[in-house]
Write a protein that holds these residues in place. Structure first.
Motif: not given
Length: 188
Positions: A66-78
């Motif tokens: 769940k934390a990973l999915v939320e981080l991806v949602r927040r990301a402006d870049g990876v």
């Protein structure tokens, strides 16, 4: 006074060893993004190991998933980093990437329009090239924008020690890929 939001850059990748060349290379690149003004977070070895095998069932996500999915949602870049195992990305990194499927119903589906810098380490050039090509293909299928610079590192010589890269050219490439992610992330 109008404050400008810092871009959030997610560093995703590594191996089961937090001191691996893959994770150290990612950390160097992520630090370059932080130095350029980004908010950054590393999702590396310890959390990668805590992810169960991905399955398309939200009730199957643990807290780490769940934390990973939320981080991806927040990301402006990876910044995405994988070792080259037997000519392609590791199962550990691929499993983490599979969690991006959870964003398929979001307004921003997958990595749509997001800059993604790619880093590959391997013990030999053959795995570097094929793994980098595999990552580019995955990012394209997730609607992301791979940066022009993809860093391929033959790490056989042990150039990473205690978070420092002894090869100045490789170190500069890791910083360049971070700058390219930042440039596109700030433009968003």
């Amino acid at each position: 006074m109008n404050s400008v939001k810092k871009p959030f850059i997610l560093g995703l990748g590594g191996t089961t060893n937090p001191q691996s060349s893959t994770e150290q290379a990612l950390a160097i690149s992520l630090q370059a993004a932080a130095d350029a003004g980004a908010e950054v977070e590393l999702f590396g070895a310890d959390r990668l190991k805590a992810l169960p095998h991905y399955r398309s069932d939200p009730t199957g996500l643990n807290d780490t998933g769940k934390a990973l999915v939320e981080l991806v949602r927040r990301a402006d870049g990876v910044l995405l980093s994988s070792p080259g195992y037997h000519g392609t990305i590791s199962g550990l990194v691929k499993n983490a990437i599979d969690y991006i499927e959870e964003t398929s119903g979001d307004d921003r589906t997958y990595l749509d329009g997001i800059p993604v810098g790619l880093i590959v380490t391997a013990h030999g050039w053959q795995a570097v090239g094929s793994t980098l090509a595999a990552l580019r293909s995955i990012v394209h299928s997730l609607r992301g924008w791979p940066t022009p610079m993809g860093v391929g590192i033959n790490a056989m010589g042990g150039m990473f020690q205690n978070g420092v890269c002894s090869d100045d050219n490789v170190s500069e490439q890791l910083k360049l890929v971070a700058r390219q992610v930042m440039l596109k992330a700030e433009a968003r």
